[in-house]
Design an enzyme around this catalytic site. Sequence first.
Site, PDB file in Angstrom:
ATOM      1  N   ARG A  95      13.705  -7.650  16.413  1.00  0.00           N
ATOM      2  CA  ARG A  95      12.456  -7.141  16.634  1.00  0.00           C
ATOM      3  C   ARG A  95      12.125  -5.698  15.908  1.00  0.00           C
ATOM      4  NH1 ARG A  95      13.585  -9.852  21.130  1.00  0.00           N
ATOM      5  NH2 ARG A  95      12.229 -11.461  21.638  1.00  0.00           N
ATOM      6  N   LYS A 104       3.250  -0.363   5.237  1.00  0.00           N
ATOM      7  CA  LYS A 104       2.841  -1.737   5.002  1.00  0.00           C
ATOM      8  C   LYS A 104       3.952  -2.489   4.531  1.00  0.00           C
ATOM      9  CE  LYS A 104      -2.267  -1.624   4.237  1.00  0.00           C
ATOM     10  NZ  LYS A 104      -3.119  -1.823   3.052  1.00  0.00           N
ATOM     11  N   GLU A 149      -2.325   4.740  -9.915  1.00  0.00           N
ATOM     12  CA  GLU A 149      -2.344   5.372  -8.393  1.00  0.00           C
ATOM     13  C   GLU A 149      -2.423   6.806  -8.368  1.00  0.00           C
ATOM     14  OE1 GLU A 149      -3.172   3.001  -6.514  1.00  0.00           O
ATOM     15  OE2 GLU A 149      -2.126   1.044  -7.102  1.00  0.00           O
ATOM     16  N   LYS A 200      -1.855  10.436   0.211  1.00  0.00           N
ATOM     17  CA  LYS A 200      -1.694   9.215   0.985  1.00  0.00           C
ATOM     18  C   LYS A 200      -1.295   9.279   2.431  1.00  0.00           C
ATOM     19  CE  LYS A 200      -0.589   4.295   1.111  1.00  0.00           C
ATOM     20  NZ  LYS A 200       0.083   3.102   0.632  1.00  0.00           N
ATOM     21  N   GLU A 246      -5.939   1.247   9.106  1.00  0.00           N
ATOM     22  CA  GLU A 246      -6.728   0.672   8.015  1.00  0.00           C
ATOM     23  C   GLU A 246      -8.217   0.323   8.805  1.00  0.00           C
ATOM     24  OE1 GLU A 246      -6.463  -2.339   4.720  1.00  0.00           O
ATOM     25  OE2 GLU A 246      -5.792  -0.437   3.936  1.00  0.00           O
ATOM     26  N   ARG A 270      -8.945   4.759   5.168  1.00  0.00           N
ATOM     27  CA  ARG A 270      -7.942   4.311   4.519  1.00  0.00           C
ATOM     28  C   ARG A 270      -8.460   3.373   3.492  1.00  0.00           C
ATOM     29  NH1 ARG A 270      -2.025   2.474   6.586  1.00  0.00           N
ATOM     30  NH2 ARG A 270      -1.140   1.914   4.705  1.00  0.00           N
ATOM     31  N   ASN A 328      -8.582   2.105  -1.740  1.00  0.00           N
ATOM     32  CA  ASN A 328      -8.721   0.990  -2.421  1.00  0.00           C
ATOM     33  C   ASN A 328     -10.121   1.287  -3.821  1.00  0.00           C
ATOM     34  OD1 ASN A 328      -7.428  -1.015  -0.931  1.00  0.00           O
ATOM     35  ND2 ASN A 328      -8.956  -0.934   0.482  1.00  0.00           N
ATOM     36  N   HIS A 371      -9.590  -1.024  -6.598  1.00  0.00           N
ATOM     37  CA  HIS A 371      -8.869  -2.089  -6.133  1.00  0.00           C
ATOM     38  C   HIS A 371      -9.747  -3.519  -5.916  1.00  0.00           C
ATOM     39  CE1 HIS A 371      -5.665   0.686  -5.862  1.00  0.00           C
ATOM     40  NE2 HIS A 371      -4.914  -0.377  -5.468  1.00  0.00           N
ATOM     41  N   HIS A 382      -8.213  -6.268  -8.265  1.00  0.00           N
ATOM     42  CA  HIS A 382      -7.588  -7.599  -7.590  1.00  0.00           C
ATOM     43  C   HIS A 382      -8.313  -8.534  -8.201  1.00  0.00           C
ATOM     44  CE1 HIS A 382      -6.089  -5.280  -3.636  1.00  0.00           C
ATOM     45  NE2 HIS A 382      -5.030  -5.456  -4.668  1.00  0.00           N
ATOM     46  N   HIS A 416      -0.265  -4.385 -11.769  1.00  0.00           N
ATOM     47  CA  HIS A 416      -1.347  -4.059 -10.457  1.00  0.00           C
ATOM     48  C   HIS A 416      -2.125  -2.695 -11.029  1.00  0.00           C
ATOM     49  CE1 HIS A 416      -2.903  -3.179  -6.727  1.00  0.00           C
ATOM     50  NE2 HIS A 416      -2.233  -1.915  -6.640  1.00  0.00           N
TER      51      HIS A 416
HETATM   52  P1  NAD Z   1       8.400  -4.224  -8.857  1.00  0.00           P
HETATM   53  O1  NAD Z   1       9.035  -3.905  -7.566  1.00  0.00           O
HETATM   54  O2  NAD Z   1       8.163  -5.486  -9.240  1.00  0.00           O
HETATM   55  O3  NAD Z   1       9.063  -3.419  -9.880  1.00  0.00           O
HETATM   56  C1  NAD Z   1       8.515  -3.358 -11.192  1.00  0.00           C
HETATM   57  C2  NAD Z   1       9.705  -3.834 -12.149  1.00  0.00           C
HETATM   58  O4  NAD Z   1      10.425  -2.675 -12.446  1.00  0.00           O
HETATM   59  C3  NAD Z   1      10.673  -4.945 -11.570  1.00  0.00           C
HETATM   60  O5  NAD Z   1      10.924  -5.514 -12.615  1.00  0.00           O
HETATM   61  C4  NAD Z   1      11.861  -4.045 -11.213  1.00  0.00           C
HETATM   62  O6  NAD Z   1      13.054  -4.644 -11.169  1.00  0.00           O
HETATM   63  C5  NAD Z   1      11.847  -2.967 -12.290  1.00  0.00           C
HETATM   64  N1  NAD Z   1      12.221  -1.812 -11.800  1.00  0.00           N
HETATM   65  C6  NAD Z   1      12.228  -1.075 -10.553  1.00  0.00           C
HETATM   66  N2  NAD Z   1      12.940   0.265 -10.572  1.00  0.00           N
HETATM   67  C7  NAD Z   1      13.414   0.266 -11.819  1.00  0.00           C
HETATM   68  C8  NAD Z   1      13.993   1.474 -12.633  1.00  0.00           C
HETATM   69  N3  NAD Z   1      14.398   2.488 -11.824  1.00  0.00           N
HETATM   70  N4  NAD Z   1      14.586   1.264 -13.895  1.00  0.00           N
HETATM   71  C9  NAD Z   1      14.032   0.117 -14.373  1.00  0.00           C
HETATM   72  N5  NAD Z   1      13.378  -1.029 -14.040  1.00  0.00           N
HETATM   73  C10 NAD Z   1      12.936  -0.691 -12.530  1.00  0.00           C
HETATM   74  O7  NAD Z   1       6.678  -3.742  -8.838  1.00  0.00           O
HETATM   75  P2  NAD Z   1       6.239  -2.242  -8.484  1.00  0.00           P
HETATM   76  O8  NAD Z   1       5.038  -2.024  -9.114  1.00  0.00           O
HETATM   77  O9  NAD Z   1       6.921  -1.181  -8.048  1.00  0.00           O
HETATM   78  O10 NAD Z   1       5.431  -2.863  -6.883  1.00  0.00           O
HETATM   79  C11 NAD Z   1       4.589  -3.795  -6.757  1.00  0.00           C
HETATM   80  C12 NAD Z   1       4.529  -4.531  -5.542  1.00  0.00           C
HETATM   81  O11 NAD Z   1       4.241  -3.549  -4.503  1.00  0.00           O
HETATM   82  C13 NAD Z   1       3.536  -5.437  -5.121  1.00  0.00           C
HETATM   83  O12 NAD Z   1       4.127  -6.649  -4.579  1.00  0.00           O
HETATM   84  C14 NAD Z   1       2.433  -5.008  -4.284  1.00  0.00           C
HETATM   85  O13 NAD Z   1       1.976  -6.016  -3.604  1.00  0.00           O
HETATM   86  C15 NAD Z   1       3.346  -3.732  -3.616  1.00  0.00           C
HETATM   87  N6  NAD Z   1       2.587  -2.821  -2.787  1.00  0.00           N
HETATM   88  C16 NAD Z   1       2.765  -2.221  -1.726  1.00  0.00           C
HETATM   89  C17 NAD Z   1       2.004  -1.464  -1.352  1.00  0.00           C
HETATM   90  C18 NAD Z   1       2.173  -1.215   0.166  1.00  0.00           C
HETATM   91  O14 NAD Z   1       1.633  -0.287   0.937  1.00  0.00           O
HETATM   92  N7  NAD Z   1       3.268  -1.711   0.888  1.00  0.00           N
HETATM   93  C19 NAD Z   1       1.007  -0.800  -2.039  1.00  0.00           C
HETATM   94  C20 NAD Z   1       0.989  -0.987  -3.485  1.00  0.00           C
HETATM   95  C21 NAD Z   1       1.776  -2.156  -3.836  1.00  0.00           C
HETATM   96 ZN    ZN Z   2      -2.731  -0.284  -5.785  1.00  0.00          ZN
END
Ligand code: NAD
Ligand code: ZN
Length: 364
Positions: free
Chosen positions: A122, A144, A186, A227, A237, A241, A245, A248, A252, A266
């Site tokens: 939990r 999130k 972003e 943020k 949200e 918030r 978007n 987005h 999306h 993304h």
């Molecule tokens: P990711 O985590 O897939 O990373 C992108 C790529 O970069 C991967 O291949 C990873 O292995 C590589 N990588 C990471 N750090 C590295 C580094 N320092 N050097 C070399 N390679 C590296 O993608 P992302 O863009 O970081 O995140 C996308 C995800 O985030 C999605 O699943 C999305 O839904 C989520 N997200 C969440 C929120 C939230 O509020 N929680 C907000 C936006 C996005």
């Molecule tokens: Zn985004």
Amino acid sequence: AEDTVTVALGERSYDILIGDGLIHRAGAEVAARLPGARAVIITDENVAGLHLAALRESLADAGIENEVLTVAPGEASKSFSVYQDLVGHVLEARLERGDVVVALGGGVVGDLAGFVAATVRRGMQFVQVPTTLLAQVDSSVGGKTGINAPQGKNLVGAFYQPALVVADTASLSTLPPRQFASGYAEVAKYGLIDDPKFFGWLERDREAVFAGGQARISAIATSCKAKARVVAADEREGGVRALLNLGHTFGHALEGATGFSDRLFHGEGVAVGMCQAFRFSVRMGLCSPGDADRVEAHLKAAGLPTRISDIPGDVLAVERLMTLIAQDKKVTRGTLTFVLARGIGKSFIARDIAADDVAAFLVE
Ligand code: NAD
Ligand code: ZN
């Protein structure tokens, strides 16, 4: 040079530490906040090869016992099966509630590890060490967490705040340039939402932000503050918030139309989406064409796509995009809610946008 952004949420608050080389201090910072905790690090194979040794050494130096769980890189790891596997390992390691799950990686690892931390016993302690620009300015702020369901992305999860975020800006130097640019969309977004001065600064200093050092630290800190401010005002949200978007809804839909594949990251979808939001705002008589041109020129200079025609592969059918937009936003009586702009830094939530107007705009 470093910066600390404090995210204040009611009686709880936590720090985001931002600076070059901070991974080497992560252990001491964790130990100071969570004395006696043991750690399990969740990371992906790419990041493990680059930054895991430094983090482990730093934890060990601070007397924090730690083990590592590594997942495959990529969105597919945000799944029930990977989640179940991780939970099993954390339980077998006999970690307690006071122990800490440390996410080392991008948004995928952060969302997944955060959901593990939120749900095992939990709720265990949670620390983020984001290593992508997107994770440092967006996904690690706001609480999130979650995984994908067969029915759609991010449909299973929890709001769960970390005890600490350690954003080592030097760790971004190993990030592929296309990933860095994607995260930069972003960063620019925060300027476009409500901070025209920041956008102007980015227009002048974009190259310095990409190069690293102080400009990069400042850009990340300003983004986190933006943020954090919005999240503090609206943790779950309900209202403002939604401004986050910007770009987005279109973004999306484009990601969906390209099958969430490497054809469009993304942030790239968001870049095209923000340009569309501004051009649509011009069409609606809300925004000057000059401001829409500035947005497009800036994102293009950052190496981002700005039009649907910049996306490699098949041209996306408008009907398909409209279906995806409708799914994303739930059309109510033929109208949609969008983030539109009266200019740079003047974004607002526009309700009652006619779906027909959007469709007509997309065929132009
Ligand atoms: P990711 O985590 O897939 O990373 C992108 C790529 O970069 C991967 O291949 C990873 O292995 C590589 N990588 C990471 N750090 C590295 C580094 N320092 N050097 C070399 N390679 C590296 O993608 P992302 O863009 O970081 O995140 C996308 C995800 O985030 C999605 O699943 C999305 O839904 C989520 N997200 C969440 C929120 C939230 O509020 N929680 C907000 C936006 C996005
Ligand atoms: Zn985004």
